[in-house]
Design a protein around this motif. Structure first.
Motif, PDB file in Angstrom:
ATOM      1  N   GLU A 181       0.815  -1.222   0.000  1.00  0.00           N
ATOM      2  CA  GLU A 181       0.000   0.000   0.000  1.00  0.00           C
ATOM      3  C   GLU A 181       0.847   1.270   0.000  1.00  0.00           C
ATOM      4  OE1 GLU A 181      -2.006   0.807   3.987  1.00  0.00           O
ATOM      5  OE2 GLU A 181      -1.786  -1.373   4.052  1.00  0.00           O
ATOM      6  N   THR A 182       2.079   1.179   0.532  1.00  0.00           N
ATOM      7  CA  THR A 182       2.922   2.383   0.564  1.00  0.00           C
ATOM      8  C   THR A 182       3.438   2.714  -0.835  1.00  0.00           C
ATOM      9  OG1 THR A 182       3.549   1.747   2.809  1.00  0.00           O
ATOM     10  CG2 THR A 182       4.818   3.505   1.783  1.00  0.00           C
ATOM     11  N   VAL A 183       3.797   1.685  -1.600  1.00  0.00           N
ATOM     12  CA  VAL A 183       4.206   1.923  -2.994  1.00  0.00           C
ATOM     13  C   VAL A 183       3.032   2.519  -3.780  1.00  0.00           C
ATOM     14  CG1 VAL A 183       4.890   0.829  -5.165  1.00  0.00           C
ATOM     15  CG2 VAL A 183       5.989   0.134  -3.018  1.00  0.00           C
ATOM     16  N   LEU A 184       1.849   1.924  -3.592  1.00  0.00           N
ATOM     17  CA  LEU A 184       0.680   2.435  -4.322  1.00  0.00           C
ATOM     18  C   LEU A 184       0.391   3.891  -3.955  1.00  0.00           C
ATOM     19  CD1 LEU A 184      -1.659  -0.723  -4.082  1.00  0.00           C
ATOM     20  CD2 LEU A 184      -0.257   0.018  -6.030  1.00  0.00           C
ATOM     21  N   GLN A 185       0.590   4.193  -2.669  1.00  0.00           N
ATOM     22  CA  GLN A 185       0.355   5.565  -2.193  1.00  0.00           C
ATOM     23  C   GLN A 185       1.356   6.538  -2.826  1.00  0.00           C
ATOM     24  OE1 GLN A 185       0.610   5.864   2.130  1.00  0.00           O
ATOM     25  NE2 GLN A 185       0.524   8.100   1.991  1.00  0.00           N
ATOM     26  N   LEU A 186       2.611   6.134  -2.895  1.00  0.00           N
ATOM     27  CA  LEU A 186       3.634   6.993  -3.513  1.00  0.00           C
ATOM     28  C   LEU A 186       3.306   7.236  -4.992  1.00  0.00           C
ATOM     29  CD1 LEU A 186       6.417   8.441  -3.767  1.00  0.00           C
ATOM     30  CD2 LEU A 186       7.399   6.181  -4.280  1.00  0.00           C
ATOM     31  N   GLU A 187       2.941   6.157  -5.694  1.00  0.00           N
ATOM     32  CA  GLU A 187       2.649   6.287  -7.132  1.00  0.00           C
ATOM     33  C   GLU A 187       1.472   7.235  -7.356  1.00  0.00           C
ATOM     34  OE1 GLU A 187       4.341   1.876  -8.482  1.00  0.00           O
ATOM     35  OE2 GLU A 187       2.207   2.104  -8.102  1.00  0.00           O
ATOM     36  N   LYS A 188       0.459   7.085  -6.514  1.00  0.00           N
ATOM     37  CA  LYS A 188      -0.734   7.925  -6.627  1.00  0.00           C
ATOM     38  C   LYS A 188      -0.399   9.389  -6.317  1.00  0.00           C
ATOM     39  CE  LYS A 188      -5.443   7.489  -5.096  1.00  0.00           C
ATOM     40  NZ  LYS A 188      -6.352   6.922  -4.095  1.00  0.00           N
ATOM     41  N   LYS A 189       0.391   9.568  -5.277  1.00  0.00           N
ATOM     42  CA  LYS A 189       0.742  10.920  -4.822  1.00  0.00           C
ATOM     43  C   LYS A 189       1.561  11.660  -5.883  1.00  0.00           C
ATOM     44  CE  LYS A 189       3.112  13.066  -0.872  1.00  0.00           C
ATOM     45  NZ  LYS A 189       1.972  13.644  -0.148  1.00  0.00           N
ATOM     46  N   ALA A 190       2.558  10.967  -6.446  1.00  0.00           N
ATOM     47  CA  ALA A 190       3.422  11.601  -7.446  1.00  0.00           C
ATOM     48  C   ALA A 190       2.610  11.927  -8.707  1.00  0.00           C
ATOM     49  CB  ALA A 190       4.601  10.692  -7.778  1.00  0.00           C
ATOM     50  N   ALA A 191       1.731  10.988  -9.100  1.00  0.00           N
ATOM     51  CA  ALA A 191       0.904  11.216 -10.293  1.00  0.00           C
ATOM     52  C   ALA A 191      -0.007  12.431 -10.073  1.00  0.00           C
ATOM     53  CB  ALA A 191       0.089   9.969 -10.616  1.00  0.00           C
ATOM     54  N   ALA A 192      -0.644  12.491  -8.916  1.00  0.00           N
ATOM     55  CA  ALA A 192      -1.568  13.598  -8.627  1.00  0.00           C
ATOM     56  C   ALA A 192      -0.836  14.942  -8.643  1.00  0.00           C
ATOM     57  CB  ALA A 192      -2.241  13.370  -7.277  1.00  0.00           C
ATOM     58  N   LEU A 193       0.375  14.937  -8.109  1.00  0.00           N
ATOM     59  CA  LEU A 193       1.167  16.169  -8.042  1.00  0.00           C
ATOM     60  C   LEU A 193       1.351  16.780  -9.438  1.00  0.00           C
ATOM     61  CD1 LEU A 193       2.807  17.842  -5.975  1.00  0.00           C
ATOM     62  CD2 LEU A 193       4.717  16.270  -6.323  1.00  0.00           C
ATOM     63  N   PHE A 194       1.571  15.908 -10.435  1.00  0.00           N
ATOM     64  CA  PHE A 194       1.817  16.377 -11.804  1.00  0.00           C
ATOM     65  C   PHE A 194       0.548  16.321 -12.672  1.00  0.00           C
ATOM     66  CE2 PHE A 194       6.062  15.717 -10.270  1.00  0.00           C
ATOM     67  CZ  PHE A 194       6.842  16.634 -10.962  1.00  0.00           C
ATOM     68  N   GLY A 195      -0.574  15.955 -12.057  1.00  0.00           N
ATOM     69  CA  GLY A 195      -1.822  15.874 -12.810  1.00  0.00           C
ATOM     70  C   GLY A 195      -1.838  14.747 -13.830  1.00  0.00           C
ATOM     71  N   LYS A 196      -1.075  13.679 -13.571  1.00  0.00           N
ATOM     72  CA  LYS A 196      -1.081  12.529 -14.471  1.00  0.00           C
ATOM     73  C   LYS A 196      -1.963  11.424 -13.877  1.00  0.00           C
ATOM     74  CE  LYS A 196       1.298  13.016 -17.695  1.00  0.00           C
ATOM     75  NZ  LYS A 196       0.935  13.901 -18.875  1.00  0.00           N
ATOM     76  N   GLU A 197      -2.387  10.473 -14.726  1.00  0.00           N
ATOM     77  CA  GLU A 197      -3.309   9.432 -14.258  1.00  0.00           C
ATOM     78  C   GLU A 197      -2.633   8.414 -13.346  1.00  0.00           C
ATOM     79  OE1 GLU A 197      -6.412   9.279 -18.038  1.00  0.00           O
ATOM     80  OE2 GLU A 197      -5.013   7.618 -17.757  1.00  0.00           O
ATOM     81  N   SER A 198      -1.386   8.027 -13.706  1.00  0.00           N
ATOM     82  CA  SER A 198      -0.759   6.910 -12.989  1.00  0.00           C
ATOM     83  C   SER A 198       0.737   7.121 -12.808  1.00  0.00           C
ATOM     84  CB  SER A 198      -0.945   5.600 -13.772  1.00  0.00           C
ATOM     85  OG  SER A 198      -2.285   5.266 -13.874  1.00  0.00           O
ATOM     86  N   LEU A 253      11.083   1.643   0.951  1.00  0.00           N
ATOM     87  CA  LEU A 253      11.748   2.663   0.116  1.00  0.00           C
ATOM     88  C   LEU A 253      10.754   3.739  -0.327  1.00  0.00           C
ATOM     89  CD1 LEU A 253      13.912   0.260  -2.053  1.00  0.00           C
ATOM     90  CD2 LEU A 253      14.642   1.609  -0.082  1.00  0.00           C
ATOM     91  N   ALA A 254       9.546   3.282  -0.675  1.00  0.00           N
ATOM     92  CA  ALA A 254       8.523   4.236  -1.118  1.00  0.00           C
ATOM     93  C   ALA A 254       8.196   5.230  -0.002  1.00  0.00           C
ATOM     94  CB  ALA A 254       7.266   3.493  -1.566  1.00  0.00           C
ATOM     95  N   ALA A 255       8.242   4.760   1.247  1.00  0.00           N
ATOM     96  CA  ALA A 255       7.942   5.643   2.383  1.00  0.00           C
ATOM     97  C   ALA A 255       8.934   6.798   2.434  1.00  0.00           C
ATOM     98  CB  ALA A 255       7.972   4.854   3.684  1.00  0.00           C
TER      99      ALA A 255
END
Ligand SMILES: *Cc1c(COP(=O)(O)O)cnc(C)c1O
Length: 339
Positions: free
Chosen positions: A35-52, A237-239
């Motif tokens: 879940e931490t990797v998924l959270q990082l991926e989601k967070k980074a995508a949202a920051l740049f307005g990308k889907e994934s 690492l994602a954390a």
């Protein structure tokens, strides 16, 4: 005291970052259960307005996977002669994607929409098919030079018109964002894919993220496995990456101020021929012929200052999380004594 100016990758996690890593909830990410990797991926995508997003072990892997998503063997990639994807990724564009590269001779890593137009291959069976343009922002070999938003927009317009994809090597995109004042979303809207590094100025121990639309990231995930980059309990690492995105972006301006101080000192030294304008956290300078690069680096090393050669007569200093003001004072004193 050791002052390590070789690279912004040499930082160690801060105590708070280590705490965040230790507390991470993890699972097997190849089963998409971390879940931490998924959270990082989601967070980074949202920051740049990308889907994934897709968490990768290195910036090199992130760039090479992104490139592979866009090109087929015998296609052509257009980038600057100084580009990391061309110079420092082991010939990966040829090895992984089987593509050729057309090099633009830009200005410290920055080129124009007209340059791209000049380098797009005509529709003729003799030529490879131009498929992808890569921009690097900030540009490492360019001395940390930033692109203007408008310059990137003009490249995107040409790419749209000629059905080219556009990739950003954003290993240091946060340095550009802090220096230029544009937003991550504005940057995100211009590119098909973006790679960001968590282990440069942001100070995480490991990791990069590829950003793009759902379909592209699905393909990227397949290539990540193929490249051997599918990781298991990578949440630890994602954390660190999540912590870095939350806490280490704004402070990059301190690195920029310190790099500027180094630039100012270097400009006063009689053995320095030229200093590239230090916009961000990198200072590239050339020594006069009478000062041998290896001797210079050796003299610094004797004073516990580490730096790297950066081409003929050139040296790079990089500032980062583990360089403070008193270290800059110390380096300035040592530089003066070498005069
Ligand atoms: C460091 C860097 C990368 C990625 O490097 P890794 O060491 O593989 O993480 C990519 N592009 C640029 C411009 C870089 O400086």
């Amino acid at each position: 005291m050791i002052v390590d100016l070789r690279s912004d990758t040499v930082t160690k996690p801060t105590p708070n970052m280590l705490d965040a890593m230790m507390a991470a909830k993890v699972g097997d990410d190849v089963f998409e259960e971390d879940e931490t990797v998924l959270q990082l991926e989601k967070k980074a995508a949202a920051l740049f307005g990308k889907e994934s997003g897709l968490f990768c072990p290195s910036g090199t892997m992130a760039n090479q996977i992104a490139i592979k998503c866009h090109v087929q063997p015998a296609d052509e990639v257009i980038c600057d002669i100084s580009a990391h994807v061309y110079n420092y990724e082991g010939g990966g564009i040829a090895f992984h994607s089987g593509a050729s590269v057309r090099l633009i001779y830009g200005d410290r890593g920055v080129f124009t929409a007209q340059d791209v137009l000049n380098y797009i291959q005509p529709d003729n069976i003799h030529y490879p098919v131009s498929k992808l343009v890569c921009i690097e922002n900030t540009c490492n070999r360019g001395g940390g030079r930033c692109w203007e938003l408008q310059e990137m927009q003009q490249i995107k317009d040409v790419c749209d018109k000629h059905q080219l994809k556009l990739h950003l090597d954003g290993a240091r995109i946060f340095n550009a964002i802090i220096h230029k004042g544009y937003s991550a979303k504005e940057v995100g809207s211009l590119f098909d894919t973006i790679s960001i590094c968590l282990s440069k100025g942001l100070g995480a121990p490991v990791g990069s993220v590829i950003l793009g639309d759902k379909e592209t990231i699905k393909t990227a995930k397949r290539y990540r496995k193929l490249f051997g980059g599918g990781m298991r309990q990578a949440g630890y690492l994602a954390a660190a990456g999540i912590y870095a995105l939350d806490n280490h972006i704004e402070r990059l301006k301190e690195d920029h101020i310190r790099a500027k101080r180094l630039e100012e000192s270097l400009n006063k030294m009689n053995y320095v021929a030229e200093v590239f304008p230090a916009e961000t956290n990198i200072v590239v300078f050339r020594l006069k012929p009478e000062m041998n690069v290896n001797d210079f680096l050796q003299k610094l090393a004797e004073k516990n200052i580490k730096a790297v050669g950066f081409g003929p007569q050139a040296v790079r200093f990089a500032t980062h999380l583990d360089v403070n003001d008193s270290m800059i004072d110390y380096v300035t004193e040592v530089l003066k004594k070498l005069a």
